[in-house]
Design a protein around this motif. Structure first.
Motif, PDB file in Angstrom:
ATOM      1  N   ILE A 127      -4.575   5.337  -3.868  1.00 14.86           N
ATOM      2  CA  ILE A 127      -4.986   6.303  -4.897  1.00 14.86           C
ATOM      3  C   ILE A 127      -4.345   5.816  -6.190  1.00 14.86           C
ATOM      4  CG2 ILE A 127      -4.929   8.707  -5.642  1.00 14.86           C
ATOM      5  CD1 ILE A 127      -4.674   9.497  -2.700  1.00 14.86           C
ATOM      6  N   ARG A 128      -5.155   5.335  -7.080  1.00  9.75           N
ATOM      7  CA  ARG A 128      -4.658   4.543  -8.202  1.00  9.75           C
ATOM      8  C   ARG A 128      -3.708   5.315  -9.114  1.00  9.75           C
ATOM      9  NH1 ARG A 128     -10.658   1.956  -9.432  1.00  9.75           N
ATOM     10  NH2 ARG A 128     -10.809   0.799  -7.487  1.00  9.75           N
ATOM     11  N   TYR A 129      -4.059   6.542  -9.460  1.00  9.01           N
ATOM     12  CA  TYR A 129      -3.211   7.264 -10.412  1.00  9.01           C
ATOM     13  C   TYR A 129      -1.841   7.575  -9.806  1.00  9.01           C
ATOM     14  CZ  TYR A 129      -3.921  11.865  -8.186  1.00  9.01           C
ATOM     15  OH  TYR A 129      -3.917  12.926  -7.318  1.00  9.01           O
ATOM     16  N   LYS A 130      -1.805   7.814  -8.477  1.00 12.62           N
ATOM     17  CA  LYS A 130      -0.517   8.057  -7.813  1.00 12.62           C
ATOM     18  C   LYS A 130       0.350   6.800  -7.842  1.00 12.62           C
ATOM     19  CE  LYS A 130      -1.752  11.769  -4.588  1.00 12.62           C
ATOM     20  NZ  LYS A 130      -1.789  12.175  -3.161  1.00 12.62           N
ATOM     21  N   ALA A 131      -0.293   5.648  -7.627  1.00 10.93           N
ATOM     22  CA  ALA A 131       0.452   4.396  -7.630  1.00 10.93           C
ATOM     23  C   ALA A 131       1.027   4.112  -9.020  1.00 10.93           C
ATOM     24  CB  ALA A 131      -0.454   3.248  -7.191  1.00 10.93           C
ATOM     25  N   ILE A 132       0.219   4.321 -10.048  1.00 10.05           N
ATOM     26  CA  ILE A 132       0.683   4.065 -11.413  1.00 10.05           C
ATOM     27  C   ILE A 132       1.801   5.029 -11.796  1.00 10.05           C
ATOM     28  CG2 ILE A 132       0.005   4.122 -13.853  1.00 10.05           C
ATOM     29  CD1 ILE A 132      -2.756   3.088 -12.974  1.00 10.05           C
ATOM     30  N   ILE A 133       1.672   6.293 -11.387  1.00  8.34           N
ATOM     31  CA  ILE A 133       2.730   7.267 -11.665  1.00  8.34           C
ATOM     32  C   ILE A 133       4.025   6.857 -10.967  1.00  8.34           C
ATOM     33  CG2 ILE A 133       3.489   9.640 -11.204  1.00  8.34           C
ATOM     34  CD1 ILE A 133       0.578  10.515 -11.693  1.00  8.34           C
ATOM     35  N   ALA A 134       3.924   6.406  -9.704  1.00  8.00           N
ATOM     36  CA  ALA A 134       5.115   5.974  -8.961  1.00  8.00           C
ATOM     37  C   ALA A 134       5.781   4.789  -9.653  1.00  8.00           C
ATOM     38  CB  ALA A 134       4.730   5.601  -7.532  1.00  8.00           C
ATOM     39  N   TYR A 135       4.956   3.841 -10.089  1.00  8.54           N
ATOM     40  CA  TYR A 135       5.482   2.634 -10.734  1.00  8.54           C
ATOM     41  C   TYR A 135       6.139   2.955 -12.071  1.00  8.54           C
ATOM     42  CZ  TYR A 135       5.533  -2.125 -12.640  1.00  8.54           C
ATOM     43  OH  TYR A 135       5.915  -3.336 -13.195  1.00  8.54           O
ATOM     44  N   LYS A 167       0.823  -1.214   0.000  1.00 10.52           N
ATOM     45  CA  LYS A 167       0.000   0.000   0.000  1.00 10.52           C
ATOM     46  C   LYS A 167       0.856   1.262   0.000  1.00 10.52           C
ATOM     47  CE  LYS A 167      -3.614  -2.276   2.748  1.00 10.52           C
ATOM     48  NZ  LYS A 167      -4.390  -2.240   4.015  1.00 10.52           N
ATOM     49  N   LYS A 168       2.175   1.100   0.127  1.00  3.93           N
ATOM     50  CA  LYS A 168       3.066   2.252   0.209  1.00  3.93           C
ATOM     51  C   LYS A 168       3.562   2.628  -1.179  1.00  3.93           C
ATOM     52  CE  LYS A 168       4.625   1.079   4.878  1.00  3.93           C
ATOM     53  NZ  LYS A 168       5.781   0.761   5.744  1.00  3.93           N
ATOM     54  N   TYR A 169       3.469   3.909  -1.517  1.00  9.23           N
ATOM     55  CA  TYR A 169       3.826   4.352  -2.861  1.00  9.23           C
ATOM     56  C   TYR A 169       5.316   4.208  -3.138  1.00  9.23           C
ATOM     57  CZ  TYR A 169      -0.888   6.236  -2.825  1.00  9.23           C
ATOM     58  OH  TYR A 169      -2.254   6.356  -2.739  1.00  9.23           O
TER      59      TYR A 169
END
Length: 447
Positions: A211-219, A171-173
């Motif tokens: 927060i899905r978009y933040k996770a995808i951006i981080a990845y 769950k951690k970005y």
């Protein structure tokens, strides 16, 4: 029928009580690790043979040049392969002086792989019992326990892909960003990392506790930064900013020519009547220190300066795609063979390149046992196929597990296959197969 179900229930209960226990698992792990240390101690070798031999050879050449791989001396190669692993070997040799200890390092990587497999299996299936079962089968198959002797790319790729897969579940970005870095490094080693990237983006897009978009951006950010950094580093010593292997053309032409059988096809490139034959590609007056096969008495020739790797790749792709257009039916007819060739057995690496090793009789015995153990894998594949007819999609983590298997298999089948190519998928196939068993038991036994 009821009596049969009761017997199966009793058997399952006995296995849970007697076998799927922490104590028994740890004892088995100890035996598994001890075998690997004995394996390396008895059968370690220094010969440079086949792909692992070229990894070491190119690493040593780059050390002489004071560069990274690839450098300008590789510009006229047939293809660029496994740059991430070769650069790791460069660093290793600079620190330790030789590659002699890498097989022992592979054992440590195997222990990390085992831990990641257990954690991923427990999280995705929601069952510690299934995780134990996955681990037992993993240790029973010969693949990871025998490959440690050799310097193939599979083990480091497997570590990085599993670690990336595991971190995406967090769950951690910042964990998810590190997952992107890990899969980019895996892609640097083998160009199949894209299968895990697609799986991760899917999972992050449907995950509810972030927060899905933040996770995808981080990845994606972790991937882009890593690939960009690798490309810039390579560009200092090479005309192209390479951040992954350039083997698309050579793999494609081996599966798309008149001599193709679905598996590895060297005739496509090296026979004078082969579709990919390029006169003057190699320099008959200059040789490497690498043998093509362990039984060879001659060394592989170096490449001439007649073609660049870009020209070779372009020629291979143009010829193979042209052949596919003109022979589409034959190309498609090879697909069943390719699928069978990919999954007919778990690969065994029970051989040594030291032909004078005094323990050859032991090697032959272990090789025979490993071959028989590997054939169990076909049954596991059949169980996995049964799982596709079960409601596995109710568990989104299972879809996440399945995507790398499907995408990487499709990418492989599009070119050419052999059992060794299923190695990096085995952990995910075992998880899906054991989860299928759980669904089958719940539906037909626990009633």
């Amino acid at each position: 029928m009821r009596q049969v179900k009761e017997k199966i229930k009793i058997t399952i209960a006995w296995i849970k009580e007697k076998i799927l226990r922490k104590t028994v698992l740890f004892i088995t792990i100890g035996i598994w690790v001890l075998f690997q240390f004995m394996w390396v101690a008895l059968f370690g070798y220094d010969e440079l043979v086949s792909d692992p031999g070229f990894y070491v050879y190119y690493a040593e050449e780059c050390i002489k040049h004071g560069t990274v791989f690839p450098d300008y001396s590789n510009f006229h190669s047939e293809y660029i392969f496994s740059p991430g692993w070769i650069n790791f070997i460069i660093v290793w040799i600079k620190i330790f002086g030789s590659v002699h200890l890498i097989p022992y390092f592979n054992i440590l990587l195997n222990i990390l792989i085992f831990w990641l497999l257990y954690k991923i299996a427990k999280i995705t299936t929601g069952s510690r019992t299934i995780a134990y079962l996955v681990c037992y089968i993993f240790m029973t198959l010969p693949s990871n326990s025998t490959i440690v002797l050799h310097l193939f790319t599979e083990v480091p790729f497997e570590v990085l892909s599993l670690l990336s897969f595991y971190l995406v579940l967090s769950k951690k970005y910042w964990h998810i960003a590190v997952a992107g870095i890990c899969i980019a490094l895996a892609q640097w080693i083998r160009p199949l990392g894209v299968a895990w990237m697609l799986a991760a983006i899917f999972y992050l897009a449907v995950k509810k506790d972030i927060i899905r978009y933040k996770a995808i951006i981080a990845y994606v950010g972790g991937i882009l930064i890593t690939c960009g950094s690798i490309g810039l580093m390579t560009y200092q010593y090479f005309p192209e900013p390479i951040f992954q292997a350039q083997t698309g053309g050579v793999n494609l032409i081996m599966g798309a020519n008149d001599k193709a059988t679905g598996g590895y096809c060297s005739e496509a490139r090296f026979s004078s009547d082969g579709l990919g034959y390029l006169p003057g590609l190699k320099d008959s007056a200059s040789y490497t220190r690498v043998k093509a096969y362990k039984e060879d008495t001659v060394y592989c020739m170096k490449y001439s300066d007649k073609y660049t790797f870009l020209e070779v790749d372009s020629i291979y792709k143009a010829r193979s795609l042209g052949w596919i257009r003109n022979n589409f039916g034959k190309w498609m007819s090879l697909v069943p063979r390719k699928i069978y060739g990919l999954y007919k057995t778990a690969p065994s690496f029970a051989y040594t390149c030291d032909l004078d090793n005094p323990h050859q009789q032991i090697m032959r015995i272990i090789s025979g046992i490993s071959g028989k153990m590997g054939r169990v894998f076909l049954l596991i594949i059949l169980v996995s196929f049964a799982g596709l007819a079960m409601p596995f999609w109710k568990n989104r983590k299972m879809i996440y597990t399945l995507i790398p298997i499907i995408v990487a298999s499709a990418m492989t089948v599009a070119t050419c296959t052999m059992p060794r190519y299923n190695f990096i998928l085995i952990p995910f196939i075992l998880i899906f197969a054991c989860y299928t068993l759980k669904l089958l038991v719940n539906k037909y036994i626990s009633v």
